[in-house]
Scaffold this motif. Structure first.
Motif, mmCIF file in Angstrom:
data_model
loop_
_atom_site.group_PDB
_atom_site.id
_atom_site.type_symbol
_atom_site.label_atom_id
_atom_site.label_comp_id
_atom_site.label_asym_id
_atom_site.label_seq_id
_atom_site.Cartn_x
_atom_site.Cartn_y
_atom_site.Cartn_z
ATOM 1 N N ILE A 42 38.524 -43.925 24.367
ATOM 2 C CA ILE A 42 37.816 -42.648 24.495
ATOM 3 C C ILE A 42 36.828 -42.722 25.655
ATOM 4 C CG2 ILE A 42 36.139 -41.121 23.374
ATOM 5 C CD1 ILE A 42 37.566 -41.791 20.711
ATOM 6 N N VAL A 43 36.071 -43.811 25.738
ATOM 7 C CA VAL A 43 35.115 -44.004 26.830
ATOM 8 C C VAL A 43 35.853 -44.051 28.164
ATOM 9 C CG1 VAL A 43 33.496 -45.667 27.844
ATOM 10 C CG2 VAL A 43 33.350 -45.104 25.421
ATOM 11 N N ASN A 44 36.966 -44.771 28.226
ATOM 12 C CA ASN A 44 37.732 -44.842 29.469
ATOM 13 C C ASN A 44 38.296 -43.478 29.859
ATOM 14 O OD1 ASN A 44 37.245 -47.483 30.061
ATOM 15 N ND2 ASN A 44 39.165 -48.241 29.215
ATOM 16 N N GLY A 45 38.679 -42.665 28.895
ATOM 17 C CA GLY A 45 39.157 -41.316 29.189
ATOM 18 C C GLY A 45 38.064 -40.466 29.805
ATOM 19 N N LEU A 46 36.854 -40.565 29.262
ATOM 20 C CA LEU A 46 35.730 -39.823 29.838
ATOM 21 C C LEU A 46 35.399 -40.329 31.243
ATOM 22 C CD1 LEU A 46 33.402 -39.520 26.714
ATOM 23 C CD2 LEU A 46 34.708 -37.696 27.806
ATOM 24 N N LYS A 47 35.446 -41.653 31.417
ATOM 25 C CA LYS A 47 35.169 -42.215 32.748
ATOM 26 C C LYS A 47 36.238 -41.794 33.756
ATOM 27 C CE LYS A 47 32.493 -46.242 31.393
ATOM 28 N NZ LYS A 47 32.437 -47.713 31.343
ATOM 29 N N ALA A 48 37.498 -41.785 33.337
ATOM 30 C CA ALA A 48 38.574 -41.364 34.234
ATOM 31 C C ALA A 48 38.422 -39.898 34.608
ATOM 32 C CB ALA A 48 39.930 -41.605 33.579
ATOM 33 N N LEU A 49 38.001 -39.085 33.671
ATOM 34 C CA LEU A 49 37.759 -37.677 33.941
ATOM 35 C C LEU A 49 36.634 -37.523 34.962
ATOM 36 C CD1 LEU A 49 38.575 -34.787 33.034
ATOM 37 C CD2 LEU A 49 36.722 -34.936 31.374
ATOM 38 N N ALA A 50 35.606 -38.332 34.849
ATOM 39 C CA ALA A 50 34.477 -38.259 35.774
ATOM 40 C C ALA A 50 34.844 -38.793 37.156
ATOM 41 C CB ALA A 50 33.296 -39.047 35.216
ATOM 42 N N GLU A 51 35.608 -39.872 37.213
ATOM 43 C CA GLU A 51 35.952 -40.480 38.499
ATOM 44 C C GLU A 51 36.935 -39.640 39.288
ATOM 45 O OE1 GLU A 51 37.411 -44.323 37.503
ATOM 46 O OE2 GLU A 51 35.426 -45.100 36.977
ATOM 47 N N ASN A 52 37.930 -39.100 38.635
ATOM 48 C CA ASN A 52 38.976 -38.360 39.340
ATOM 49 C C ASN A 52 38.544 -36.964 39.760
ATOM 50 O OD1 ASN A 52 40.611 -40.565 38.975
ATOM 51 N ND2 ASN A 52 41.618 -39.730 37.167
ATOM 52 N N ASN A 53 37.652 -36.365 39.013
ATOM 53 C CA ASN A 53 37.281 -34.967 39.257
ATOM 54 C C ASN A 53 35.771 -34.796 39.335
ATOM 55 O OD1 ASN A 53 40.033 -34.106 38.920
ATOM 56 N ND2 ASN A 53 39.739 -34.505 36.748
ATOM 57 N N GLU A 54 35.112 -35.634 40.107
ATOM 58 C CA GLU A 54 33.651 -35.628 40.108
ATOM 59 C C GLU A 54 33.077 -34.255 40.443
ATOM 60 O OE1 GLU A 54 30.469 -38.483 42.183
ATOM 61 O OE2 GLU A 54 32.282 -39.464 41.442
ATOM 62 N N GLU A 55 33.572 -33.613 41.507
ATOM 63 C CA GLU A 55 33.051 -32.303 41.880
ATOM 64 C C GLU A 55 33.720 -31.182 41.095
ATOM 65 O OE1 GLU A 55 30.459 -31.269 43.710
ATOM 66 O OE2 GLU A 55 29.971 -33.404 43.741
ATOM 67 N N SER A 56 35.007 -31.321 40.845
ATOM 68 C CA SER A 56 35.702 -30.247 40.141
ATOM 69 C C SER A 56 35.385 -30.234 38.644
ATOM 70 C CB SER A 56 37.208 -30.354 40.361
ATOM 71 O OG SER A 56 37.694 -31.533 39.782
ATOM 72 N N LEU A 57 34.822 -31.310 38.138
ATOM 73 C CA LEU A 57 34.459 -31.361 36.718
ATOM 74 C C LEU A 57 33.434 -30.281 36.389
ATOM 75 C CD1 LEU A 57 34.655 -32.778 33.973
ATOM 76 C CD2 LEU A 57 32.898 -34.352 34.750
ATOM 77 N N LYS A 58 32.540 -30.008 37.326
ATOM 78 C CA LYS A 58 31.515 -28.979 37.099
ATOM 79 C C LYS A 58 32.129 -27.590 36.988
ATOM 80 C CE LYS A 58 28.067 -31.649 39.563
ATOM 81 N NZ LYS A 58 27.164 -31.713 40.708
ATOM 82 N N ARG A 59 33.288 -27.394 37.622
ATOM 83 C CA ARG A 59 33.913 -26.075 37.633
ATOM 84 C C ARG A 59 35.037 -25.939 36.603
ATOM 85 N NH1 ARG A 59 33.529 -27.594 42.941
ATOM 86 N NH2 ARG A 59 35.750 -28.030 43.059
ATOM 87 N N MET A 60 35.398 -27.023 35.930
ATOM 88 C CA MET A 60 36.498 -26.974 34.964
ATOM 89 C C MET A 60 36.073 -26.245 33.696
ATOM 90 S SD MET A 60 38.020 -30.812 35.296
ATOM 91 C CE MET A 60 39.449 -30.580 34.270
ATOM 92 N N SER A 61 37.025 -25.577 33.088
ATOM 93 C CA SER A 61 36.743 -24.903 31.815
ATOM 94 C C SER A 61 36.867 -25.907 30.673
ATOM 95 C CB SER A 61 37.723 -23.745 31.611
ATOM 96 O OG SER A 61 39.010 -24.250 31.370
ATOM 97 N N ARG A 62 36.419 -25.504 29.520
ATOM 98 C CA ARG A 62 36.502 -26.376 28.345
ATOM 99 C C ARG A 62 37.951 -26.670 27.982
ATOM 100 N NH1 ARG A 62 31.752 -23.948 24.441
ATOM 101 N NH2 ARG A 62 30.114 -24.224 25.975
#
Length: 139
Positions: A42-62
Motif C-alpha cells: 500500500i505504501v509503495n502504491g502511494l509512493k509510485a503514485l507520487a513519483e510518476n505523477n508529481e505535478e499531475s497528482l494535484k490535478r487528478m480526480s478522486r
C-alpha cells in the motif's frame, strides 16, 4: 578429572521451554508478516503514485487516483480491505490522500492482535509520503 559434574547442558524441561518460545515466535511471524507486507505494498502504491505523477497528482480526480491505486493493488495482489479505505482531503496546496485502517489477526484461540496503520500522501510534499502528519501522532 571430573567430567560428569563440570559438563552440564540444558535439561529436558529447559529444551522444552526453548522449543515452545521458538515455535511461538515463528507462529507470530507467520501470522503477522502478511499483514505488514500488504501495508508495504500500500505504501509503495502511494509512493509510485507520487513519483510518476508529481505535478499531475494535484490535478487528478478522486476516481482517477482510486483507479490507479486499485490497478497497482491488483497487480501486487493486495486484497486487504484497508487498501480501499482512502480518504481524500482537498486543500489549497493540492490533495491529501489518507489511508488509515486497523487489521485484526487471530493469534491463539480467542487472542487477537490488532494492528493499526496510518499512511498519508500529500501532493504538495510527495517526498514525505506515507508518514503520518505530526498532529496525527498525538494521543
Amino acid at each position: 578429572m571430573r567430567t560428569d559434574s563440570s559438563q552440564r547442558g540444558l535439561s529436558s524441561i529447559g529444551w522444552l521451554l526453548v522449543i515452545i518460545v521458538v515455535v511461538f515466535a515463528c507462529m507470530c511471524a507467520a501470522k503477522l508478516t502478511p499483514v505488514y507486507l500488504e501495508n508495504y505494498y500500500i505504501v509503495n502504491g502511494l509512493k509510485a503514485l507520487a513519483e510518476n505523477n508529481e505535478e499531475s497528482l494535484k490535478r487528478m480526480s478522486r476516481a482517477e487516483i482510486t483507479r490507479k491505486l486499485e490497478s497497482y493493488f491488483s497487480i501486487n495482489s493486495v486484497r486487504s480491505p484497508g487498501a480501499k479505505e482512502l480518504e481524500f482531503i482537498q486543500n489549497s496546496k493540492g490533495i491529501v490522500i489518507v489511508n488509515q485502517y486497523e487489521t485484526r489477526v487471530p493469534l491463539i484461540a480467542n487472542i487477537d492482535v490488532v494492528m493499526s496503520f496510518h499512511n498519508v500522501l500529500d501532493s504538495s510534499n510527495p517526498d514525505q509520503c506515507c508518514e503520518p502528519p505530526p498532529e496525527a501522532e498525538k494521543p
